[in-house]
Motif scaffolding. Structure first.
Motif, PDB file in Angstrom:
ATOM      1  N   LEU A 219      -4.323 -69.459  60.680  1.00  0.00           N
ATOM      2  CA  LEU A 219      -3.217 -69.581  61.633  1.00  0.00           C
ATOM      3  C   LEU A 219      -3.684 -69.253  63.049  1.00  0.00           C
ATOM      4  CD1 LEU A 219      -0.207 -70.008  62.204  1.00  0.00           C
ATOM      5  CD2 LEU A 219       0.154 -67.592  61.653  1.00  0.00           C
ATOM      6  N   MET A 220      -4.531 -68.251  63.189  1.00  0.00           N
ATOM      7  CA  MET A 220      -5.031 -67.878  64.512  1.00  0.00           C
ATOM      8  C   MET A 220      -5.862 -68.996  65.127  1.00  0.00           C
ATOM      9  SD  MET A 220      -7.793 -64.961  65.607  1.00  0.00           S
ATOM     10  CE  MET A 220      -9.137 -66.135  65.342  1.00  0.00           C
ATOM     11  N   VAL A 221      -6.789 -69.557  64.346  1.00  0.00           N
ATOM     12  CA  VAL A 221      -7.665 -70.608  64.875  1.00  0.00           C
ATOM     13  C   VAL A 221      -6.850 -71.823  65.296  1.00  0.00           C
ATOM     14  CG1 VAL A 221      -9.539 -72.206  64.301  1.00  0.00           C
ATOM     15  CG2 VAL A 221      -9.653 -69.827  63.536  1.00  0.00           C
ATOM     16  N   THR A 222      -5.925 -72.255  64.448  1.00  0.00           N
ATOM     17  CA  THR A 222      -5.120 -73.433  64.792  1.00  0.00           C
ATOM     18  C   THR A 222      -4.156 -73.126  65.935  1.00  0.00           C
ATOM     19  OG1 THR A 222      -3.622 -72.828  62.981  1.00  0.00           O
ATOM     20  CG2 THR A 222      -5.273 -74.511  62.532  1.00  0.00           C
ATOM     21  N   GLY A 223      -3.606 -71.917  65.965  1.00  0.00           N
ATOM     22  CA  GLY A 223      -2.694 -71.554  67.052  1.00  0.00           C
ATOM     23  C   GLY A 223      -3.393 -71.513  68.400  1.00  0.00           C
ATOM     24  N   LEU A 224      -4.588 -70.928  68.440  1.00  0.00           N
ATOM     25  CA  LEU A 224      -5.349 -70.892  69.686  1.00  0.00           C
ATOM     26  C   LEU A 224      -5.740 -72.299  70.129  1.00  0.00           C
ATOM     27  CD1 LEU A 224      -7.692 -67.846  68.972  1.00  0.00           C
ATOM     28  CD2 LEU A 224      -5.832 -67.926  70.652  1.00  0.00           C
ATOM     29  N   ALA A 225      -6.168 -73.123  69.161  1.00  0.00           N
ATOM     30  CA  ALA A 225      -6.545 -74.492  69.500  1.00  0.00           C
ATOM     31  C   ALA A 225      -5.346 -75.284  70.006  1.00  0.00           C
ATOM     32  CB  ALA A 225      -7.155 -75.178  68.283  1.00  0.00           C
ATOM     33  N   ALA A 226      -4.185 -75.122  69.342  1.00  0.00           N
ATOM     34  CA  ALA A 226      -2.981 -75.835  69.782  1.00  0.00           C
ATOM     35  C   ALA A 226      -2.570 -75.419  71.191  1.00  0.00           C
ATOM     36  CB  ALA A 226      -1.839 -75.571  68.796  1.00  0.00           C
ATOM     37  N   THR A 227      -2.703 -74.146  71.501  1.00  0.00           N
ATOM     38  CA  THR A 227      -2.393 -73.666  72.855  1.00  0.00           C
ATOM     39  C   THR A 227      -3.324 -74.298  73.884  1.00  0.00           C
ATOM     40  OG1 THR A 227      -1.615 -71.560  71.951  1.00  0.00           O
ATOM     41  CG2 THR A 227      -2.161 -71.623  74.304  1.00  0.00           C
ATOM     42  N   ALA A 228      -4.626 -74.302  73.590  1.00  0.00           N
ATOM     43  CA  ALA A 228      -5.593 -74.888  74.520  1.00  0.00           C
ATOM     44  C   ALA A 228      -5.378 -76.388  74.676  1.00  0.00           C
ATOM     45  CB  ALA A 228      -7.010 -74.603  74.022  1.00  0.00           C
ATOM     46  N   MET A 229      -5.052 -77.068  73.598  1.00  0.00           N
ATOM     47  CA  MET A 229      -4.787 -78.507  73.664  1.00  0.00           C
ATOM     48  C   MET A 229      -3.543 -78.798  74.487  1.00  0.00           C
ATOM     49  SD  MET A 229      -5.795 -79.066  69.667  1.00  0.00           S
ATOM     50  CE  MET A 229      -5.117 -80.692  69.397  1.00  0.00           C
ATOM     51  N   SER A 230      -2.535 -77.943  74.384  1.00  0.00           N
ATOM     52  CA  SER A 230      -1.318 -78.113  75.171  1.00  0.00           C
ATOM     53  C   SER A 230      -1.588 -77.901  76.653  1.00  0.00           C
ATOM     54  CB  SER A 230      -0.232 -77.143  74.692  1.00  0.00           C
ATOM     55  OG  SER A 230       0.116 -77.397  73.346  1.00  0.00           O
ATOM     56  N   VAL A 231      -2.444 -76.934  76.974  1.00  0.00           N
ATOM     57  CA  VAL A 231      -2.820 -76.705  78.367  1.00  0.00           C
ATOM     58  C   VAL A 231      -3.548 -77.926  78.919  1.00  0.00           C
ATOM     59  CG1 VAL A 231      -4.284 -75.324  79.900  1.00  0.00           C
ATOM     60  CG2 VAL A 231      -2.882 -74.200  78.161  1.00  0.00           C
ATOM     61  N   TRP A 232      -4.458 -78.474  78.124  1.00  0.00           N
ATOM     62  CA  TRP A 232      -5.191 -79.651  78.581  1.00  0.00           C
ATOM     63  C   TRP A 232      -4.256 -80.843  78.766  1.00  0.00           C
ATOM     64  CZ3 TRP A 232      -6.164 -84.604  76.759  1.00  0.00           C
ATOM     65  CH2 TRP A 232      -7.182 -85.297  77.421  1.00  0.00           C
ATOM     66  N   ALA A 233      -3.294 -81.006  77.848  1.00  0.00           N
ATOM     67  CA  ALA A 233      -2.345 -82.127  77.931  1.00  0.00           C
ATOM     68  C   ALA A 233      -1.233 -81.870  78.931  1.00  0.00           C
ATOM     69  CB  ALA A 233      -1.743 -82.390  76.558  1.00  0.00           C
ATOM     70  N   ARG A 234      -1.152 -80.620  79.449  1.00  0.00           N
ATOM     71  CA  ARG A 234      -0.113 -80.222  80.399  1.00  0.00           C
ATOM     72  C   ARG A 234       1.292 -80.350  79.816  1.00  0.00           C
ATOM     73  NH1 ARG A 234      -2.352 -82.845  86.119  1.00  0.00           N
ATOM     74  NH2 ARG A 234      -4.405 -81.834  86.036  1.00  0.00           N
ATOM     75  N   SER A 235       1.379 -80.240  78.503  1.00  0.00           N
ATOM     76  CA  SER A 235       2.684 -80.287  77.856  1.00  0.00           C
ATOM     77  C   SER A 235       2.541 -79.848  76.407  1.00  0.00           C
ATOM     78  CB  SER A 235       3.271 -81.695  77.896  1.00  0.00           C
ATOM     79  OG  SER A 235       4.448 -81.760  77.109  1.00  0.00           O
ATOM     80  N   PRO A 236       3.478 -79.032  75.932  1.00  0.00           N
ATOM     81  CA  PRO A 236       3.459 -78.645  74.516  1.00  0.00           C
ATOM     82  C   PRO A 236       4.378 -79.502  73.645  1.00  0.00           C
ATOM     83  CG  PRO A 236       4.936 -77.206  75.703  1.00  0.00           C
ATOM     84  CD  PRO A 236       4.436 -78.217  76.704  1.00  0.00           C
ATOM     85  N   ARG A 237       4.937 -80.563  74.215  1.00  0.00           N
ATOM     86  CA  ARG A 237       5.933 -81.343  73.476  1.00  0.00           C
ATOM     87  C   ARG A 237       5.368 -81.959  72.194  1.00  0.00           C
ATOM     88  NH1 ARG A 237      10.706 -82.620  75.457  1.00  0.00           N
ATOM     89  NH2 ARG A 237      10.740 -84.561  74.254  1.00  0.00           N
ATOM     90  N   TRP A 238       4.087 -82.270  72.191  1.00  0.00           N
ATOM     91  CA  TRP A 238       3.480 -82.879  71.002  1.00  0.00           C
ATOM     92  C   TRP A 238       3.571 -81.969  69.779  1.00  0.00           C
ATOM     93  CZ3 TRP A 238      -0.751 -80.753  68.444  1.00  0.00           C
ATOM     94  CH2 TRP A 238      -1.382 -79.691  69.106  1.00  0.00           C
ATOM     95  N   LEU A 239       3.729 -80.663  70.033  1.00  0.00           N
ATOM     96  CA  LEU A 239       3.798 -79.712  68.923  1.00  0.00           C
ATOM     97  C   LEU A 239       5.045 -79.908  68.057  1.00  0.00           C
ATOM     98  CD1 LEU A 239       2.521 -76.468  70.670  1.00  0.00           C
ATOM     99  CD2 LEU A 239       1.409 -77.715  68.806  1.00  0.00           C
TER     100      LEU A 239
END
Length: 580
Positions: A219-239
């Motif tokens: 959960l930690m690895v995927t959560g950290l990766a999802a956060t970084a991916m959202s920052v790169w995409a400038r949006s967390p909506r994909w989550l």
């Protein structure tokens, strides 16, 4: 006189290496023709890398001994909820790996007499499937050929090979985490297509199983990766496409029943000991002396990830130049946050960052496929030299240990080790001109090296396998069926696993009392002086024997070094002297 020049087809080093390179390239071409072929190649290569020593290396102390013995006790008692090591609660890791090991033991039909390799089977399967899942995880991001190269690199790394041979959590945790990351990447790349897809459920199921294996790491690895991916995409909506609501319920449905059961069984001490005393304590202070400074993982990677780390080193300039590309950025989002977290905590062990390795090798393989230029610079050729220098060093060290400690030198160890060195040298010659074909050659070099080291060197170092020799000696000299056993000074879990769950961990005086109680009993007592000049346990043993007025006899002596710390041991095996 006929000379080599007069013979038109006389082989030369250049033509031979060219033929080797052509065959290696042909293997890649064959495997990339279909996913089935790629999978077959990866399974075969993984087994070639992981199986040497799998059956022949005795139980390792201390983690493997503890995990295997705790599983053995589950089978003996029929209690598959609580985790115990002899009489002590083992509330450090969740139940998942113990259940998998118990399934392997039951499937073997050998029961509690099953050898250690049976308990290692879940780790082997987890590592092999982890290699396959590495291919699957990065496939939509970097393409078939690069994904195949990344998975080949993963199969050859020293660290994953070590975990595949040890009956503990990390190979299976690797499988869970890489599976979850593969699902997460697919959701990010096509969030609209996930509405009727099973991919989000794969993500959450992997997290749930990961919790049962080693707590919240997946959960930690995927959560950290999802956060970084959202920052790169400038949006967390994909989550939203991850289905966090229903997905969280699925993960809880997998993990919660046992967590609730063990909380009730242990009166809440499992959660306190596992998530508090074991996990959170590792953040602020080093656990079990496993301290490491910041940068520990980054430095150690270049050794424990051989030979694949060399390809990443060669790819780093390309990765930096293309860091803003989506595929590169997503792989960095997978790798960097997890790596930084484990660099920051005080307790450090090499396997902590293993779930980030596929992202690194995907970056390396992507660079090879898109930028396979000849290597001309000195620093590149120095890196490439490691393909033969590492097996050379391992063969020399192994030969030296066998000669000076065991007074023997297995011929097959030298022959196979020499073949690994030669192939590594050929790889170093070929790779600067045909970079991509260097991957299968480096993997073959690693497989030969592991065959030499794990199959013919380590098992032959009998001096360090004290537990196995002590257990065999006890069985050989036992004067009665199934004797109870005590061990003074030598308290390794592997000895418990190889003898009896009720093995008494004693000091010299306690060992004397143990024998003095009479009955079918044996006691190992260390005759070697303690560290810093303390008296041997045998001194206290003899003193207490005299006080008790009993007559004992030494029936065997097992000498060697404790694999933990290298302390010299002289384990005398004692019993009450027969009056007949």
């Amino acid at each position: 006189m006929t000379t080599t020049a007069d013979v038109p087809d006389a082989p030369t080093t250049r033509t031979m290496t060219s033929a080797v390179a052509t065959r290696a390239g042909g293997v890649l071409d064959w495997a990339t023709a279909s996913h089935a072929r790629a999978s077959i190649l990866l399974v075969v290569v993984a087994l070639l890398c992981f199986l040497p020593g799998f059956f022949s290396i005795p139980p390792l102390d201390r983690d493997e001994g503890r995990f295997a013995q705790a599983t053995k006790q589950m089978i003996e008692t029929g209690d598959y909820i609580d985790i115990r090591l002899q009489d002590e609660a083992r509330h450090k890791k969740p139940i998942g790996i113990y259940w998998l090991q118990a399934v392997a033991v039951h499937a073997s039909g050998l029961g509690t007499a099953a050898p250690i390799w049976v308990y290692r089977t879940p780790s082997l399967i987890g590592a092999v499937l982890g290699v396959l899942v590495t291919y699957w995880a990065v496939l939509p991001l970097i393409g078939r050929r690069a994904a195949l190269l990344a998975a080949l690199m993963m199969s050859a790394t020293i660290l994953l090979g070590v975990e595949a041979r040890i009956a503990k959590t990390d190979a299976v945790l690797f499988l869970c985490t890489v599976t979850a990351m593969g699902a997460l990447l697919r959701v990010f790349l096509d969030p609209e297509g996930m509405r009727r897809s099973a991919v989000p459920w794969i993500l959450w199921a992997s997290i749930g199983v990961g919790i049962l294996i080693k707590g919240p790491i997946t959960l930690m690895v995927t959560g950290l990766a999802a956060t970084a991916m959202s920052v790169w995409a400038r949006s967390p909506r994909w989550l939203l496409a991850v289905r966090p609501g229903w997905g969280s319920l699925l993960a809880l449905a997998i993990a919660a029943p046992w967590l609730i059961a063990i909380a009730i069984e242990s009166g809440g001490t499992f959660l306190r000991d596992s998530f508090g005393a074991d996990m959170l304590s590792k953040v602020g202070q080093a656990s079990n002396t496993h301290w490491g400074p910041p940068g520990y993982h980054s430095l150690l990677f270049w050794f424990v990830a051989w030979p694949s780390a060399a390809f990443l080193a060669l790819a780093l300039p390309w990765v930096w130049q293309n860091r803003t590309r989506q595929d590169v950025a997503l792989l960095l989002a997978w790798f960097a946050p997890t790596w930084l977290v484990f660099e920051a905590i005080s307790t450090k062990l090499p396997h902590y960052v293993l779930p980030a390795y596929p992202a690194l090798f995907a970056l390396a393989s992507l660079a090879l496929v898109e930028n396979a230029k000849p290597l001309h610079r000195l620093w590149q050729r120095v890196i490439v030299a490691g393909f033969w220098l590492v097996p050379l060093g391992l063969v020399l060290v192994g030969a030296g240990l066998l000669v000076f400690i065991e007074w023997r030198l297995p011929v097959l160890m030298l022959v196979i080790g020499s073949a690994a060195i030669a192939l590594g040298f050929a790889t170093a010659r070929i790779l600067p001109r045909r970079v991509e074909t260097g991957v299968p050659l480096a993997v073959a070099t690693a497989a030969l090296t592991y065959l030499s080291v794990y199959q013919f060197t380590l098992p032959a170092l009998q001096t360090v396998w004290l537990s196995e020799r002590m257990a065999e000696t006890a069985r050989a000299v036992a004067h009665c069926p199934n004797p109870r056993i005590a061990s003074a000074a030598y308290h390794e879990p592997s000895l418990v696993f190889l003898t009896r769950t009720d093995l008494v961990m004693a000091d010299g005086a306690m060992a004397a009392d143990f024998l003095g109680a009479g009955g079918c009993r044996l006691a190992f007592v260390d005759a070697a002086p303690r560290r810093l000049g303390g008296e041997a346990e045998e001194v206290a043993f003899r003193r207490r024997v005299a006080e008790l007025g009993v007559t004992v006899e030494q029936v065997a002596l097992v000498e060697g070094r404790n694999i933990n710390g290298g302390h010299q041991r002289r384990m005398g095996l004692w019993r009450l002297k027969s009056t007949n």
